[in-house]
Motif scaffolding. Structure first.
Motif, PDB file in Angstrom:
ATOM      1  N   GLU A  21       0.838  -1.198   0.000  1.00  0.00           N
ATOM      2  CA  GLU A  21       0.000   0.000   0.000  1.00  0.00           C
ATOM      3  C   GLU A  21       0.874   1.250   0.000  1.00  0.00           C
ATOM      4  OE1 GLU A  21      -3.434   2.150   2.785  1.00  0.00           O
ATOM      5  OE2 GLU A  21      -2.519   0.241   3.389  1.00  0.00           O
ATOM      6  N   GLY A  22       0.668   2.147  -0.979  1.00  0.00           N
ATOM      7  CA  GLY A  22       1.400   3.397  -1.058  1.00  0.00           C
ATOM      8  C   GLY A  22       2.783   3.287  -1.661  1.00  0.00           C
ATOM      9  N   GLU A  23       3.256   2.091  -1.930  1.00  0.00           N
ATOM     10  CA  GLU A  23       4.597   1.922  -2.504  1.00  0.00           C
ATOM     11  C   GLU A  23       4.657   2.428  -3.933  1.00  0.00           C
ATOM     12  OE1 GLU A  23       7.610  -1.740  -3.762  1.00  0.00           O
ATOM     13  OE2 GLU A  23       6.009  -2.095  -2.295  1.00  0.00           O
ATOM     14  N   LYS A  24       3.616   2.156  -4.702  1.00  0.00           N
ATOM     15  CA  LYS A  24       3.528   2.612  -6.085  1.00  0.00           C
ATOM     16  C   LYS A  24       2.471   3.709  -6.179  1.00  0.00           C
ATOM     17  CE  LYS A  24       5.004  -1.904  -7.894  1.00  0.00           C
ATOM     18  NZ  LYS A  24       6.142  -1.526  -8.768  1.00  0.00           N
ATOM     19  N   ALA A  25       2.278   4.242  -7.349  1.00  0.00           N
ATOM     20  CA  ALA A  25       1.475   5.457  -7.502  1.00  0.00           C
ATOM     21  C   ALA A  25      -0.017   5.270  -7.224  1.00  0.00           C
ATOM     22  CB  ALA A  25       1.665   6.018  -8.921  1.00  0.00           C
ATOM     23  N   HIS A  26      -0.538   4.083  -7.476  1.00  0.00           N
ATOM     24  CA  HIS A  26      -1.994   3.893  -7.408  1.00  0.00           C
ATOM     25  C   HIS A  26      -2.327   2.715  -6.492  1.00  0.00           C
ATOM     26  CE1 HIS A  26      -2.370   6.644 -10.840  1.00  0.00           C
ATOM     27  NE2 HIS A  26      -1.294   6.019 -11.313  1.00  0.00           N
ATOM     28  N   THR A  27      -3.036   3.000  -5.394  1.00  0.00           N
ATOM     29  CA  THR A  27      -3.374   1.977  -4.399  1.00  0.00           C
ATOM     30  C   THR A  27      -4.857   1.627  -4.455  1.00  0.00           C
ATOM     31  OG1 THR A  27      -1.583   2.593  -2.880  1.00  0.00           O
ATOM     32  CG2 THR A  27      -3.487   1.471  -1.925  1.00  0.00           C
ATOM     33  N   TYR A  28      -5.144   0.337  -4.336  1.00  0.00           N
ATOM     34  CA  TYR A  28      -6.524  -0.150  -4.359  1.00  0.00           C
ATOM     35  C   TYR A  28      -6.723  -1.182  -3.245  1.00  0.00           C
ATOM     36  CZ  TYR A  28      -6.453   1.681  -9.153  1.00  0.00           C
ATOM     37  OH  TYR A  28      -6.325   2.480 -10.262  1.00  0.00           O
ATOM     38  N   GLN A  29      -7.921  -1.183  -2.690  1.00  0.00           N
ATOM     39  CA  GLN A  29      -8.354  -2.310  -1.865  1.00  0.00           C
ATOM     40  C   GLN A  29      -8.953  -3.338  -2.810  1.00  0.00           C
ATOM     41  OE1 GLN A  29      -8.516  -4.625   0.538  1.00  0.00           O
ATOM     42  NE2 GLN A  29      -9.177  -3.188   2.142  1.00  0.00           N
ATOM     43  N   LEU A  30      -8.349  -4.510  -2.884  1.00  0.00           N
ATOM     44  CA  LEU A  30      -8.843  -5.544  -3.776  1.00  0.00           C
ATOM     45  C   LEU A  30      -9.946  -6.325  -3.071  1.00  0.00           C
ATOM     46  CD1 LEU A  30      -5.544  -6.896  -5.379  1.00  0.00           C
ATOM     47  CD2 LEU A  30      -7.000  -4.996  -6.110  1.00  0.00           C
ATOM     48  N   GLY A  31     -11.112  -6.367  -3.686  1.00  0.00           N
ATOM     49  CA  GLY A  31     -12.268  -7.014  -3.080  1.00  0.00           C
ATOM     50  C   GLY A  31     -12.747  -8.190  -3.888  1.00  0.00           C
ATOM     51  N   GLY A  32     -13.327  -9.149  -3.173  1.00  0.00           N
ATOM     52  CA  GLY A  32     -13.869 -10.322  -3.830  1.00  0.00           C
ATOM     53  C   GLY A  32     -15.280 -10.123  -4.311  1.00  0.00           C
ATOM     54  N   LEU A  33     -15.788 -11.128  -5.001  1.00  0.00           N
ATOM     55  CA  LEU A  33     -17.081 -11.045  -5.666  1.00  0.00           C
ATOM     56  C   LEU A  33     -18.245 -11.380  -4.740  1.00  0.00           C
ATOM     57  CD1 LEU A  33     -18.225 -10.508  -8.521  1.00  0.00           C
ATOM     58  CD2 LEU A  33     -17.955 -12.950  -8.989  1.00  0.00           C
ATOM     59  N   SER A  34     -17.977 -11.965  -3.588  1.00  0.00           N
ATOM     60  CA  SER A  34     -19.060 -12.438  -2.729  1.00  0.00           C
ATOM     61  C   SER A  34     -19.716 -11.290  -1.967  1.00  0.00           C
ATOM     62  CB  SER A  34     -18.536 -13.476  -1.733  1.00  0.00           C
ATOM     63  OG  SER A  34     -17.896 -12.839  -0.637  1.00  0.00           O
ATOM     64  N   CYS A  35     -20.824 -11.620  -1.287  1.00  0.00           N
ATOM     65  CA  CYS A  35     -21.533 -10.613  -0.504  1.00  0.00           C
ATOM     66  C   CYS A  35     -20.971 -10.482   0.912  1.00  0.00           C
ATOM     67  CB  CYS A  35     -23.018 -10.950  -0.428  1.00  0.00           C
ATOM     68  SG  CYS A  35     -23.367 -12.456   0.505  1.00  0.00           S
ATOM     69  N   LEU A  36     -19.970 -11.291   1.266  1.00  0.00           N
ATOM     70  CA  LEU A  36     -19.351 -11.181   2.581  1.00  0.00           C
ATOM     71  C   LEU A  36     -18.650  -9.832   2.703  1.00  0.00           C
ATOM     72  CD1 LEU A  36     -18.490 -12.588   5.283  1.00  0.00           C
ATOM     73  CD2 LEU A  36     -16.403 -13.279   4.065  1.00  0.00           C
ATOM     74  N   ALA A  37     -19.024  -9.043   3.713  1.00  0.00           N
ATOM     75  CA  ALA A  37     -18.454  -7.705   3.863  1.00  0.00           C
ATOM     76  C   ALA A  37     -16.941  -7.742   3.996  1.00  0.00           C
ATOM     77  CB  ALA A  37     -19.069  -7.016   5.089  1.00  0.00           C
ATOM     78  N   GLY A  38     -16.427  -8.808   4.605  1.00  0.00           N
ATOM     79  CA  GLY A  38     -14.982  -8.900   4.817  1.00  0.00           C
ATOM     80  C   GLY A  38     -14.243  -9.628   3.724  1.00  0.00           C
ATOM     81  N   ASP A  39     -14.874  -9.796   2.565  1.00  0.00           N
ATOM     82  CA  ASP A  39     -14.211 -10.494   1.454  1.00  0.00           C
ATOM     83  C   ASP A  39     -13.215  -9.551   0.778  1.00  0.00           C
ATOM     84  OD1 ASP A  39     -13.466 -12.208  -0.546  1.00  0.00           O
ATOM     85  OD2 ASP A  39     -15.447 -12.407  -1.457  1.00  0.00           O
ATOM     86  N   ASN A  40     -12.207  -9.178   1.526  1.00  0.00           N
ATOM     87  CA  ASN A  40     -11.163  -8.278   1.037  1.00  0.00           C
ATOM     88  C   ASN A  40      -9.831  -9.013   1.012  1.00  0.00           C
ATOM     89  OD1 ASN A  40     -12.727  -5.847   0.734  1.00  0.00           O
ATOM     90  ND2 ASN A  40     -12.789  -5.733   2.977  1.00  0.00           N
ATOM     91  N   ILE A  41      -9.116  -8.883  -0.070  1.00  0.00           N
ATOM     92  CA  ILE A  41      -7.848  -9.579  -0.254  1.00  0.00           C
ATOM     93  C   ILE A  41      -6.692  -8.764   0.300  1.00  0.00           C
ATOM     94  CG2 ILE A  41      -6.311 -10.579  -1.992  1.00  0.00           C
ATOM     95  CD1 ILE A  41      -8.965 -10.816  -3.734  1.00  0.00           C
ATOM     96  N   GLY A  42      -6.820  -7.459   0.292  1.00  0.00           N
ATOM     97  CA  GLY A  42      -5.768  -6.598   0.822  1.00  0.00           C
ATOM     98  C   GLY A  42      -5.601  -5.348  -0.008  1.00  0.00           C
ATOM     99  N   ARG A  43      -4.734  -4.471   0.466  1.00  0.00           N
ATOM    100  CA  ARG A  43      -4.458  -3.214  -0.234  1.00  0.00           C
ATOM    101  C   ARG A  43      -3.137  -3.338  -0.981  1.00  0.00           C
ATOM    102  NH1 ARG A  43      -7.931   0.681   1.473  1.00  0.00           N
ATOM    103  NH2 ARG A  43      -6.621   2.359   0.679  1.00  0.00           N
TER     104      ARG A  43
END
Length: 389
Positions: free
Chosen positions: A305-327
């Protein structure tokens, strides 16, 4: 472009396959197998493939050239080992039902019991079986070296293995071997600690055994793994105990760094630090260890996160609110249709996938020793429907 970079790094164009998809490279498997063959040649030990970590059977013709067989944690894994791999079939589970035992007795060569009460209950069945089964007891050396409690078989209160205080020398008739498993993604330095505890607590019983199984969790194919120490530990142990046969049963070491999960960006949502890239994959469905362990998988061409110019939170396709892979950060903005390639996805991720929300399982591709791509399996609606009906 990211696609050109990925193609050069992988040896294939990630846009040439349907996503989400696992891609396993047999050339990388062979590199790991070379290290395992070296251990076998230098120590005389036997090495089994732990199917709980990797059971992609289209790769078995390659793997069985180097390994001695498989170890299973269930009847279905044992059946797969018998039918698709060959060689020796070993099995262990925390407990067995009568139906399990009836199946195991027709499949396995080694059967390891988690308690003396299980052994007492099923000993008559084993002894009356039409084929010889070599039986063992799993013991707990009480040397906790795991970093994450859920993956530490020797953690306080563990249900796995007989503790020294509960060991029953009076019930060893018919027992051929002792088995311990205490490691998870660890080096031979941790094995040394565990082995010391094993010999301290159970050494007096080893001379009467026909084999000892050092279990799994040995990260032998990792670049910084101390192979010299492993070979010395095995060789010294065998010399000390009259050249007793020793088994190792790694799963991850065979498949470490051999596979990828390719996913596609479906949407870019939000703004600023809350910008999300939604993928056609899912942490909870396709890489559940990301949430369970937890850990942060690597993505080719991405940074912290923040190492390169463009940061994203990568999210999964499911409806689980915590289905996040990371930043993750990238040199250029992500766009719908971009392909992301997660590394080291062959072990455990593949065997733990599920169809929560009806999300399809990833397709499975195999790259052979010549670099040719094979689509081994594509999953659809029937794979979801037939699980529950």
């Amino acid at each position: 472009m990211l696609t050109d970079f990925l193609g050069k790094a992988l040896g294939f164009d990630p846009h040439d396959i349907s996503t989400p998809a696992f891609v396993v490279d047999e050339r990388r498997i062979e590199k790991n197998l070379a290290r395992l063959r070296e251990v076998k040649e230098r120590t005389g030990c036997h090495i089994l493939l732990a199917l709980k970590g990797f059971s992609m059977f289209s790769t078995f013709p390659l793997i069985r050239k180097s390994l001695d067989g498989t170890c299973a944690s269930s009847v279905h894994e044992a059946m797969l080992g018998k039918e698709a791999f060959g060689g020796e079939v070993h099995a262990f589970a925390a407990a067995f039902s009568k139906e399990d035992m009836e199946s195991f007795l027709s499949i396995t060569d080694h059967l390891v019991f988690n308690s003396f009460s299980l052994w007492e209950r099923f000993k008559p069945m084993v002894m009356s079986a039409p084929r010889k089964i070599s039986c063992g007891i799993r013991v707990n050396p009480e040397r906790s070296v795991g970093r994450v409690a859920i993956y530490d078989p020797c953690a306080p209160g563990s249900r796995l293995g007989v503790r020294p205080k509960d060991f029953r020398p009076d019930m060893l008739e018919g027992i051929d071997g002792l088995h311990f498993h205490a490691l998870c993604e660890q080096n031979s330095h941790e094995l040394e600690i565990v082995l010391e505890g094993f010999v301290q607590h159970f050494g007096e019983f080893i001379p009467s055994m026909k084999w000892v199984n050092f279990g799994g969790g040995h990260h032998i194919s990792r670049q910084d793994y101390d192979l010299e120490k492993l070979c010395r530990l095995i060789t010294d142990f065998r010399k000390r105990f009259n050249n007793i046969p020793v088994y190792l049963e790694p799963g991850e070491a065979i498949a470490l760094d051999t596979g990828f999960l390719v996913a596609e960006v479906l949407d870019i949502a939000g703004s600023g630090p809350d910008t999300h890239a939604i993928l056609d994959s899912s942490a909870t469905c396709h890489m559940p260890d990301v949430l369970e362990m937890p850990y942060r998988p690597q993505i080719i061409g991405a940074g912290e996160e923040g190492e390169k110019a463009h940061t994203y939170q990568l999210g999964g396709l499911s409806c689980l609110a915590g289905d996040n892979i990371g930043r993750y950060s990238f040199d250029a903005p992500l766009a719908v249709g971009d392909r992301l390639v997660f590394t080291d996805m062959a072990h455990y991720s593949m065997v733990k996938t599920n169809t929560f929300n009806g999300i399809p399982l990833p397709s499975i591709y195999r790259m052979d020793m010549e670099g040719k791509m094979h689509l081994e399996r594509k999953f659809g609606y029937q794979d979801f429907k037939t699980r529950l009906g």
